[in-house]
Design an enzyme around this catalytic site. Sequence first.
Site, PDB file in Angstrom:
ATOM      1  CG  HIS A   1     -19.412  20.648  48.446  1.00  0.00           C
ATOM      2  ND1 HIS A   1     -20.057  19.520  47.983  1.00  0.00           N
ATOM      3  CD2 HIS A   1     -18.096  20.475  48.163  1.00  0.00           C
ATOM      4  CE1 HIS A   1     -19.171  18.685  47.473  1.00  0.00           C
ATOM      5  NE2 HIS A   1     -17.984  19.240  47.558  1.00  0.00           N
TER       6      HIS A   1
ATOM      7  CD  GLU B   1     -15.999  22.566  46.208  1.00  0.00           C
ATOM      8  OE1 GLU B   1     -15.069  21.843  45.789  1.00  0.00           O
ATOM      9  OE2 GLU B   1     -17.188  22.421  45.861  1.00  0.00           O
TER      10      GLU B   1
ATOM     11  CG  ASP C   1     -15.526  20.391  41.789  1.00  0.00           C
ATOM     12  OD1 ASP C   1     -14.769  19.946  42.669  1.00  0.00           O
ATOM     13  OD2 ASP C   1     -16.759  20.493  41.933  1.00  0.00           O
TER      14      ASP C   1
ATOM     15  CG  HIS D   1     -17.389  16.683  41.182  1.00  0.00           C
ATOM     16  ND1 HIS D   1     -17.504  15.334  40.906  1.00  0.00           N
ATOM     17  CD2 HIS D   1     -16.586  16.782  42.273  1.00  0.00           C
ATOM     18  CE1 HIS D   1     -16.805  14.644  41.784  1.00  0.00           C
ATOM     19  NE2 HIS D   1     -16.241  15.494  42.633  1.00  0.00           N
TER      20      HIS D   1
END
Length: 261
Positions: free
Chosen positions: A16, A43, A45, A58
Site C-alpha cells: 500500500h 498500490e 494513487d 495520495h
Amino acid sequence: MTHPYLDHPGPIAFAHRGGAADGLENTVTAFRRAVDLGYRYLETDVHATSDGTLVALHDATLDRVTDGKGAIADLPWREVRRAKVAGREPVPLFADLLEEFPGARFNIDVKAPGAIAPLVEAIRAADAWDRVCVGSFSQARLDAVRRLAGPRLATSMGVREVLALRLRSPFERSVPDPARAAVPGRAVCVQVPDRSGPVAVVDRRFLRAARHRGLQVHVWTVNDRDRMSALLDLGVDGIMTDHIETLRAVLAERGAWPDPV
C-alpha cells in the site's frame, strides 16, 4: 476467464503506497524496497497537475507528506517536481513507475477528475493493460475511466456496486455464475475495508456473493498480523498493507509467498 492482472498464485500481497509505514509513501524508494522484498503488486494513487502531468501521490495537496505546499491540481509540474516527500524523495510521475518497475502490477486509486484522461493515456502509451487495475472512491470517476479506457482495463467495484453486493450477499449462492463472471467492462475484483466503523464488511456471506460473480476480494489497509491471518483463513484473495515485512512474513509462514521471478 480471468483478467491477466489477477494471474497470480495464491493470495495477492499489495504494498500500500509502496509500504507507507516507513514514511516515504508513493516514492520510487518505497516501491523499490517492496519489489526487493518480493512484492509483485504495488498500490498507489494518482493526481494531475495543472498542466495535465500525472503524478503518484495520495493527497490532493503537497502539504502533509512533502516540503512543498499547495493543491496539485493548481500547480504546474515544474513546481510539483521540486517538492520532496519527507524532505528527501521526489514525487514520481506515474509513467516513470510503469517504466521503472516493468515486472510489477499497479493498483491505482484515481483521486480527481483531472487525472482520468492522463491515467488512461499513460496506460495506453505503456501498453500496460494487463498490469493495471483502477479503482476509486468516486463511482462517477470510476465510470468515466471505464468509458474512456474500454473493456481491456481491469477495475475494482465502485462504491455503489459494493453497496449493492453487500446488500444482496445474504441471498447469494456459493456457486460461481458463469453468466456474470469476466464480462468485458465490468469489475474483476472487489476492494473494500475490513470494517466500516463497527460493522464488518468482509464476512463469509460477502465472499460468497463475490465468488458468485467471479470476483476476487481484496481488503485494505490491514496492518495487524493477527487480522491478516484471520482474513486469509476466511479466504480473501488479497491484502493491502503499509507494513510490508509483516504481511510477507505471514504469507511465507503459510507457504504462500511466491518464489522470486
